[in-house]
Write an enzyme that holds these catalytic residues in place. Structure first.
Site, mmCIF file in Angstrom:
data_model
loop_
_atom_site.group_PDB
_atom_site.id
_atom_site.type_symbol
_atom_site.label_atom_id
_atom_site.label_comp_id
_atom_site.label_asym_id
_atom_site.label_seq_id
_atom_site.Cartn_x
_atom_site.Cartn_y
_atom_site.Cartn_z
ATOM 1 N N ASP A 29 0.826 -1.449 0.113
ATOM 2 C CA ASP A 29 0.048 0.073 -0.368
ATOM 3 C C ASP A 29 0.836 1.033 -0.127
ATOM 4 O O ASP A 29 1.000 2.246 -0.892
ATOM 5 C CB ASP A 29 -0.473 0.406 1.237
ATOM 6 C CG ASP A 29 -1.544 -1.012 1.548
ATOM 7 O OD1 ASP A 29 -2.143 -1.329 0.290
ATOM 8 O OD2 ASP A 29 -2.158 -1.808 1.778
ATOM 9 N N ASP B 259 -8.186 0.213 10.896
ATOM 10 C CA ASP B 259 -6.486 1.467 10.870
ATOM 11 C C ASP B 259 -6.280 2.605 10.695
ATOM 12 O O ASP B 259 -6.636 3.260 11.182
ATOM 13 C CB ASP B 259 -5.073 0.463 10.769
ATOM 14 C CG ASP B 259 -5.297 -0.229 11.084
ATOM 15 O OD1 ASP B 259 -5.111 -0.546 12.970
ATOM 16 O OD2 ASP B 259 -3.795 -0.969 10.574
ATOM 17 N N SER C 188 -2.128 -9.580 3.535
ATOM 18 C CA SER C 188 -2.001 -8.495 4.185
ATOM 19 C C SER C 188 -1.451 -8.817 4.935
ATOM 20 O O SER C 188 -2.456 -9.787 6.529
ATOM 21 C CB SER C 188 -3.599 -7.770 4.637
ATOM 22 O OG SER C 188 -3.767 -6.475 5.239
#
Length: 405
Positions: free
Chosen positions: A16, A125, A177
């Site tokens: 990301d 998050d 992830s």
């Protein structure tokens, strides 16, 4: 967008945040990008990070050492509280408050116009980072590319990275992830997205902090922990700071297949999410602390504390670490820990934590009172107690029988 001249980016070097740097350059008028990585104990993940950040367009990389702050200011208070979110020991949530706070401090010091993070619009998050930023830099603009760009999947992220010559350590087939810090490692995505699939714990490279219980040794490992007022202060008789105790426990726990959970949790944004978490040392620490509380905390306090632990965990999970309620709960927890001092011994064996003894100079346990042998306890006293305790039940029964006078 043209007003954004300098951006502080929460940078991990993962998929990301790696593509966010060129994306910001393209979409926000080529601003200066200061990459900030919070060192929360992710070890080798920091290797080569500066070179990668600079090559992809950052002006510099700031690595902030936040490990002890995370441990001392967030993890240990949460362990003392017994905070667990649906069996999850809050590994990712523990790191976010201190990272968010540091991002805000650096952005203000650098005169940045915005703070950017790589959290998805589906996850927790984004809330945790942004609430911390709002607490310490309330006027700062926040950029969240996942809420703006046209990229819709990790495959499309990899396409973008390849098109912009962004180096990656993952492939399309292995791109779980992950989030790693001293406390834990999370795995999400790919085959784990279907709860019907059993995680392949024994596949080489899947587990990183230890082995599965199947592969753990046939001989148990004994570990002794000393606590002072609920805080771990020594392991196997050797005094160490809390972060080093956790490192040692990670080694012992990982070797013995401790702390692996497979959970479908309820995210803050409303959906259920499946993940596999490795928390070897933390699982031992929680267990040992709970064992010591069994003999040092009175019944009423312990039971109320256990109820409030759910509320405490919710606050941590939901990003409200820097809130008056969490601070108030911590004040209560600290009072409950006044006598949680002593030594706990546990046996680690193939994923299990087996109590092997606990002692405390402030124990409330009296062998003289609890023994099946002769003691100072007068068993006749219980008859009067039961008569009074059961009086409402007796009166109700008499009313139903029509015998109440």
């Amino acid at each position: 967008m043209s007003e954004i001249k300098k951006v502080v980016l929460a940078y991990s070097g993962g998929l990301d945040t790696s593509i966010i740097i060129p994306w910001l350059k393209e979409n926000y008028g080529d601003p200066e990008i200061i990459a900030v990585s919070g060192n929360v104990g992710q070890a080798d993940e920091l290797e080569g990070l500066e070179e990668k950040a600079l090559k992809t367009g950052a002006s510099k990389l700031i690595v902030a050492d936040l490990t002890d702050e995370m441990v001392d200011d967030v993890i240990i208070p949460s362990v003392k509280a017994g905070a667990k979110y649906e069996t999850y020991l809050l590994g990712t949530a523990f790191a976010r408050p201190v990272i968010g706070k540091k991002l805000a401090e650096i952005a203000l010091a650098e005169g940045a116009d915005a703070i950017c993070h790589g959290c998805t619009g589906k996850g927790n998050d984004q809330v945790r980072f942004e609430l911390a930023i709002k607490r310490f830099a309330p006027g700062m603009k926040i950029i969240a590319p996942w809420r703006e760009w046209d990229i819709k999947s990790r495959d499309e992220e990899i396409d973008y990275a390849e098109a912009h010559n962004v180096p990656l350590k993952i492939t399309r087939e292995t791109s779980y992830s992950k989030d790693k810090n001293l406390w834990h490692l999370s795995h999400e995505g790919l085959d784990l997205e279907d709860p019907a699939n059993e995680p392949n714990y024994d596949k080489p490279g899947f587990l990183e902090m230890g082995v599965s219980p199947v592969q753990a040794p046939d001989e148990p490992t004994y570990v002794t922990l000393d606590f002072e007022k609920g805080v771990p202060v020594a392991i196997n008789g050797e005094k160490k700071k809390a972060s080093d105790i956790i490192r040692d426990l990670n080694e012992y726990g990982g070797k013995n297949g401790i702390g692996i959970i497979d959970i479908v949790e309820n995210r803050l944004v409303g959906m259920k999410d499946r993940g596999v978490y490795e928390t070897p040392g933390g699982t031992i620490l929680y267990a040992a602390h709970e064992l010591l509380e069994m003999i040092t905390v009175d019944k009423d306090t312990l039971h109320v504390k256990q109820k409030l632990a759910v509320d405490f965990a919710d606050l941590v999970y939901n990003g409200k670490w820097y809130s008056p309620l969490r601070e108030s709960l911590s004040a209560f927890v600290d009072k409950t820990q006044e006598f949680v001092t002593g030594t706990v011994k546990v046996k680690l064996y193939k994923g299990n934590i087996i109590p092997a003894g606990m002692t405390s100079p402030y124990t409330l346990y009296s062998e003289n009172l609890a023994t099946f042998d002769e003691s100072d306890y007068d068993q006749k006293d219980s008859a009067g107690f039961i008569n009074l305790w059961g009086l409402p039940t007796k009166v109700q029964a008499l009313r139903e029988l029509g015998q109440l006078k």
